[in-house]
Design a protein around this motif. Structure first.
Motif, PDB file in Angstrom:
ATOM      1  N   LEU A 185      53.606  47.740  71.516  1.00  0.00           N
ATOM      2  CA  LEU A 185      53.469  48.808  70.829  1.00  0.00           C
ATOM      3  C   LEU A 185      54.769  49.036  69.782  1.00  0.00           C
ATOM      4  CD1 LEU A 185      55.986  51.106  71.936  1.00  0.00           C
ATOM      5  CD2 LEU A 185      54.562  51.210  73.750  1.00  0.00           C
ATOM      6  N   ASP A 186      54.164  49.704  68.570  1.00  0.00           N
ATOM      7  CA  ASP A 186      55.148  49.738  67.447  1.00  0.00           C
ATOM      8  C   ASP A 186      55.756  51.305  67.457  1.00  0.00           C
ATOM      9  OD1 ASP A 186      55.075  47.373  66.419  1.00  0.00           O
ATOM     10  OD2 ASP A 186      53.120  47.622  65.602  1.00  0.00           O
ATOM     11  N   VAL A 187      57.104  51.419  67.381  1.00  0.00           N
ATOM     12  CA  VAL A 187      57.555  52.706  67.326  1.00  0.00           C
ATOM     13  C   VAL A 187      58.380  53.056  65.838  1.00  0.00           C
ATOM     14  CG1 VAL A 187      59.200  54.136  68.484  1.00  0.00           C
ATOM     15  CG2 VAL A 187      57.850  52.696  69.961  1.00  0.00           C
ATOM     16  N   LEU A 188      58.028  54.252  65.491  1.00  0.00           N
ATOM     17  CA  LEU A 188      58.878  54.770  64.470  1.00  0.00           C
ATOM     18  C   LEU A 188      59.901  55.923  64.936  1.00  0.00           C
ATOM     19  CD1 LEU A 188      59.265  55.636  61.153  1.00  0.00           C
ATOM     20  CD2 LEU A 188      57.484  57.248  61.818  1.00  0.00           C
ATOM     21  N   VAL A 189      61.254  55.598  64.529  1.00  0.00           N
ATOM     22  CA  VAL A 189      62.190  56.586  64.785  1.00  0.00           C
ATOM     23  C   VAL A 189      62.611  57.325  63.250  1.00  0.00           C
ATOM     24  CG1 VAL A 189      64.396  56.834  65.588  1.00  0.00           C
ATOM     25  CG2 VAL A 189      62.993  55.101  66.797  1.00  0.00           C
ATOM     26  N   ARG A 190      62.536  58.695  63.444  1.00  0.00           N
ATOM     27  CA  ARG A 190      63.065  59.105  62.423  1.00  0.00           C
ATOM     28  C   ARG A 190      63.709  60.567  62.855  1.00  0.00           C
ATOM     29  NH1 ARG A 190      56.568  61.363  61.449  1.00  0.00           N
ATOM     30  NH2 ARG A 190      56.350  61.029  63.703  1.00  0.00           N
ATOM     31  N   VAL A 191      64.661  60.792  61.748  1.00  0.00           N
ATOM     32  CA  VAL A 191      65.741  61.880  61.934  1.00  0.00           C
ATOM     33  C   VAL A 191      65.211  63.084  61.487  1.00  0.00           C
ATOM     34  CG1 VAL A 191      68.031  62.795  61.719  1.00  0.00           C
ATOM     35  CG2 VAL A 191      67.769  60.466  62.189  1.00  0.00           C
ATOM     36  N   VAL A 192      65.137  64.316  62.017  1.00  0.00           N
ATOM     37  CA  VAL A 192      64.567  65.515  61.710  1.00  0.00           C
ATOM     38  C   VAL A 192      65.749  66.259  61.205  1.00  0.00           C
ATOM     39  CG1 VAL A 192      63.527  67.635  62.620  1.00  0.00           C
ATOM     40  CG2 VAL A 192      62.685  65.494  63.406  1.00  0.00           C
ATOM     41  N   THR A 193      65.786  66.638  60.278  1.00  0.00           N
ATOM     42  CA  THR A 193      66.883  67.494  59.332  1.00  0.00           C
ATOM     43  C   THR A 193      66.732  69.232  59.329  1.00  0.00           C
ATOM     44  OG1 THR A 193      66.245  67.468  57.239  1.00  0.00           O
ATOM     45  CG2 THR A 193      66.985  65.506  57.959  1.00  0.00           C
ATOM     46  N   GLY A 194      67.524  69.609  58.972  1.00  0.00           N
ATOM     47  CA  GLY A 194      67.466  71.130  58.642  1.00  0.00           C
ATOM     48  C   GLY A 194      66.671  71.528  57.687  1.00  0.00           C
ATOM     49  N   ALA A 195      66.668  70.525  56.692  1.00  0.00           N
ATOM     50  CA  ALA A 195      65.994  70.763  55.374  1.00  0.00           C
ATOM     51  C   ALA A 195      64.711  71.549  55.111  1.00  0.00           C
ATOM     52  CB  ALA A 195      66.126  69.513  54.399  1.00  0.00           C
ATOM     53  N   ALA A 196      64.437  72.522  54.391  1.00  0.00           N
ATOM     54  CA  ALA A 196      63.228  73.289  54.536  1.00  0.00           C
ATOM     55  C   ALA A 196      62.011  72.310  54.032  1.00  0.00           C
ATOM     56  CB  ALA A 196      63.213  74.217  53.615  1.00  0.00           C
ATOM     57  N   ASP A 197      62.137  71.048  53.416  1.00  0.00           N
ATOM     58  CA  ASP A 197      61.215  70.077  52.797  1.00  0.00           C
ATOM     59  C   ASP A 197      61.104  69.059  53.893  1.00  0.00           C
ATOM     60  OD1 ASP A 197      63.683  68.931  52.759  1.00  0.00           O
ATOM     61  OD2 ASP A 197      63.053  68.019  50.565  1.00  0.00           O
ATOM     62  N   ASP A 198      61.591  69.176  55.066  1.00  0.00           N
ATOM     63  CA  ASP A 198      61.524  68.301  56.115  1.00  0.00           C
ATOM     64  C   ASP A 198      59.892  68.050  56.786  1.00  0.00           C
ATOM     65  OD1 ASP A 198      61.408  67.186  59.190  1.00  0.00           O
ATOM     66  OD2 ASP A 198      63.117  66.238  58.292  1.00  0.00           O
ATOM     67  N   PRO A 199      59.269  66.853  56.810  1.00  0.00           N
ATOM     68  CA  PRO A 199      57.975  66.891  56.960  1.00  0.00           C
ATOM     69  C   PRO A 199      57.808  67.484  58.431  1.00  0.00           C
ATOM     70  CG  PRO A 199      58.384  64.852  55.798  1.00  0.00           C
ATOM     71  CD  PRO A 199      59.614  65.711  56.306  1.00  0.00           C
ATOM     72  N   LEU A 200      58.256  67.271  59.302  1.00  0.00           N
ATOM     73  CA  LEU A 200      58.245  67.646  60.727  1.00  0.00           C
ATOM     74  C   LEU A 200      58.395  69.149  60.995  1.00  0.00           C
ATOM     75  CD1 LEU A 200      59.312  64.603  63.009  1.00  0.00           C
ATOM     76  CD2 LEU A 200      56.832  65.323  62.229  1.00  0.00           C
ATOM     77  N   ARG A 201      59.383  69.700  60.147  1.00  0.00           N
ATOM     78  CA  ARG A 201      59.664  70.903  60.137  1.00  0.00           C
ATOM     79  C   ARG A 201      58.653  71.932  59.656  1.00  0.00           C
ATOM     80  NH1 ARG A 201      63.627  75.033  59.748  1.00  0.00           N
ATOM     81  NH2 ARG A 201      65.451  73.545  60.377  1.00  0.00           N
ATOM     82  N   ARG A 202      58.044  71.312  58.430  1.00  0.00           N
ATOM     83  CA  ARG A 202      56.622  71.983  57.870  1.00  0.00           C
ATOM     84  C   ARG A 202      55.368  71.734  58.850  1.00  0.00           C
ATOM     85  NH1 ARG A 202      57.474  69.449  51.920  1.00  0.00           N
ATOM     86  NH2 ARG A 202      58.295  71.152  50.855  1.00  0.00           N
ATOM     87  N   ALA A 203      55.530  70.636  59.397  1.00  0.00           N
ATOM     88  CA  ALA A 203      54.413  70.487  60.571  1.00  0.00           C
ATOM     89  C   ALA A 203      54.516  71.653  61.851  1.00  0.00           C
ATOM     90  CB  ALA A 203      54.367  69.167  60.988  1.00  0.00           C
ATOM     91  N   VAL A 204      55.722  71.819  62.253  1.00  0.00           N
ATOM     92  CA  VAL A 204      55.825  72.598  63.295  1.00  0.00           C
ATOM     93  C   VAL A 204      55.661  74.056  62.719  1.00  0.00           C
ATOM     94  CG1 VAL A 204      57.833  73.808  64.675  1.00  0.00           C
ATOM     95  CG2 VAL A 204      57.537  71.318  64.633  1.00  0.00           C
ATOM     96  N   ARG A 205      56.082  74.315  61.602  1.00  0.00           N
ATOM     97  CA  ARG A 205      55.880  75.806  61.000  1.00  0.00           C
ATOM     98  C   ARG A 205      54.172  75.983  60.789  1.00  0.00           C
ATOM     99  NH1 ARG A 205      58.667  75.407  56.704  1.00  0.00           N
ATOM    100  NH2 ARG A 205      56.907  75.159  55.268  1.00  0.00           N
ATOM    101  N   ALA A 206      53.656  74.881  60.397  1.00  0.00           N
ATOM    102  CA  ALA A 206      51.933  75.049  60.396  1.00  0.00           C
ATOM    103  C   ALA A 206      51.385  75.269  61.549  1.00  0.00           C
ATOM    104  CB  ALA A 206      51.425  73.814  59.481  1.00  0.00           C
ATOM    105  N   GLU A 207      51.820  74.494  62.738  1.00  0.00           N
ATOM    106  CA  GLU A 207      51.214  74.616  64.068  1.00  0.00           C
ATOM    107  C   GLU A 207      51.407  75.883  64.552  1.00  0.00           C
ATOM    108  OE1 GLU A 207      51.281  73.993  68.548  1.00  0.00           O
ATOM    109  OE2 GLU A 207      52.857  74.766  66.909  1.00  0.00           O
ATOM    110  N   ALA A 208      52.705  76.656  64.355  1.00  0.00           N
ATOM    111  CA  ALA A 208      52.827  77.850  64.916  1.00  0.00           C
ATOM    112  C   ALA A 208      52.124  78.960  64.172  1.00  0.00           C
ATOM    113  CB  ALA A 208      54.574  78.253  64.557  1.00  0.00           C
ATOM    114  N   ASP A 209      51.768  78.634  62.842  1.00  0.00           N
ATOM    115  CA  ASP A 209      50.898  79.602  61.898  1.00  0.00           C
ATOM    116  C   ASP A 209      49.484  79.497  62.123  1.00  0.00           C
ATOM    117  OD1 ASP A 209      53.362  80.567  60.981  1.00  0.00           O
ATOM    118  OD2 ASP A 209      53.120  79.389  59.100  1.00  0.00           O
ATOM    119  N   GLY A 210      49.009  78.352  63.098  1.00  0.00           N
ATOM    120  CA  GLY A 210      47.644  78.264  63.477  1.00  0.00           C
ATOM    121  C   GLY A 210      46.944  77.494  62.219  1.00  0.00           C
TER     122      GLY A 210
END
Length: 388
Positions: free
Chosen positions: A94-119
């Motif tokens: 298996l290949d693993v990617l490690v990324r840091v989640v920042t508090g920045a508004a443009d962080d992709p994972l932050r955006r994804a979490v917000r989208a999931e919460a919004d349905g």
């Protein structure tokens, strides 16, 4: 990925730093599929899993390093001739990617979490190769309304948006896109695309005892569970505390007006032909990915005859799991619920439902989700509980 979103949402709301490790490719027998994720917080706490245990310690250290230097990185784990190397006991890779989640508004994972919460359904796209690329870990989020963010290369962004657009709505499996030359760098770029969607729905019709157990198992498996029954005295939140919602309404009317897609599970446990025949007719004509009906073999034969008389085609009837469940010798409502969920998982993942000791080939496999059952009568289904 979605499995760690509740924790990510809490960490992001609190402004706590964290690193996320995600499986982006597997070969051979691997314990977790692409998309499986592990989160390490700034204070060292761990949520999730990428391997079921065999490489977690090494991945944990990679996450700690990423938190210290802020850099994304990838690592391959697999069978190795070096006895001191970290390897998978199952022999896969298996290949693993490690990324840091920042508090920045443009962080992709932050955006994804917000989208999931919004349905909203979106795709998170992250550069995972080639190794050592300056763009490693950079990404964007692609949804129905367009794209947010950038990989840092406009040509690559355009290619990612096109590729992610094809993935959007096509399922929940993460995969790697190999894109052509982008910008002045040239060479192929590998991008992990991870679909993120609201939880799939499980619609349970009939306020009966097995449904109470099914709500618990459905929630455990990540479904948004609705219980529906026309009888207000039985369909109460107190009887089904694990359901996301309890609806008192004529079942077929509710099914006609609620959202159903290819990920939706419909289980009919009403034990009343006034409810279950029109309800199954509606479900089998719609897009639901799994339609099951509880009852004895005699009840099921009579149900099939009534459905045929109402114009339901043999092809549509071939989608019906009835009597529902695998042959586990189930007796109690809880055991019956387990037998139903076991069949659902096998159907969703393309499994046979046979004991592993009687099968050959890899135990952990990517598989194809959403296979269809054979036509009605093509293979008998063993009875499971409820006097069948």
């Amino acid at each position: 990925m979605r499995e760690v979103f509740p924790q990510l949402r809490r960490l992001l709301a609190a402004g706590e730093p964290c690193a996320v490790a995600t499986v982006f490719r597997t070969e051979g027998s691997a314990p977790r599929p692409a998309g499986a994720s592990l989160v390490v917080t700034g204070d060292g706490a761990v949520v999730g899993s990428v391997s079921g245990g065999c490489v977690e310690s090494a991945v944990y250290e990679l996450c700690r390093q990423a938190l210290e230097d802020g850099r994304a990185r990838t690592e391959r784990f697999g069978a190795d001739d070096d006895p001191f190397a970290v390897a998978l006991t199952c022999g896969g890779t298996l290949d693993v990617l490690v990324r840091v989640v920042t508090g920045a508004a443009d962080d992709p994972l932050r955006r994804a979490v917000r989208a999931e919460a919004d349905g909203r359904a979106v795709v998170v796209a992250t550069v995972v190769g080639p190794a050592g690329s300056a763009l490693l870990g950079r990404g964007l989020v692609v949804g129905g309304a367009g794209a947010e963010g950038t990989t840092g290369d406009a040509d690559l962004d355009d290619a990612v948006v096109r590729g992610a657009g094809e993935v959007l709505g096509a399922g929940d499996d993460a995969r790697v896109l190999r894109l052509g030359a982008a910008g002045p760098r040239g060479g192929a770029v590998e991008v992990l695309v991870e679909p993120v969607a609201p939880p799939p729905r499980m619609l349970l019709f009939g306020a009966v005892e097995p449904v109470a157990a099914l709500t618990r198992l459905g929630r455990f498996l990540g479904y948004r569970v609705t219980v529906c029954d026309a009888r207000a005295v039985f369909a109460t939140p107190e009887r089904f505390p694990d359901a996301d919602e309890v609806v008192v309404r004529w079942p077929v009317e509710y099914l006609r007006t609620t959202a159903v897609d290819e990920r939706t599970v419909v289980c009919v446990l009403t034990h009343d032909e006034r409810f279950d025949v029109p309800l199954l007719e509606e479900a089998l004509r719609g897009p639901a990915g799994y339609v099951g009906a509880l009852g004895s073999r005699r009840t099921h034969r009579e149900r099939v005859d009534r459905l045929l008389a109402r114009g339901v085609s043999p092809v549509q009837l071939g989608r019906l799991f009835g009597p529902v469940g695998l042959d586990l010798g189930a007796r109690s409502p809880e055991e019956t619920a387990v037998s139903i969920v076991a069949e659902l998982i096998a159907h969703r993942n393309g499994g046979s439902g046979a004991p592993l000791r009687s099968t050959d080939g890899p135990i952990h496999r990517s598989g194809q989700r959403g296979g269809r059952p054979a036509a009605v009568g093509a293979h008998p289904r063993p009875a499971v509980g409820c006097g069948r």
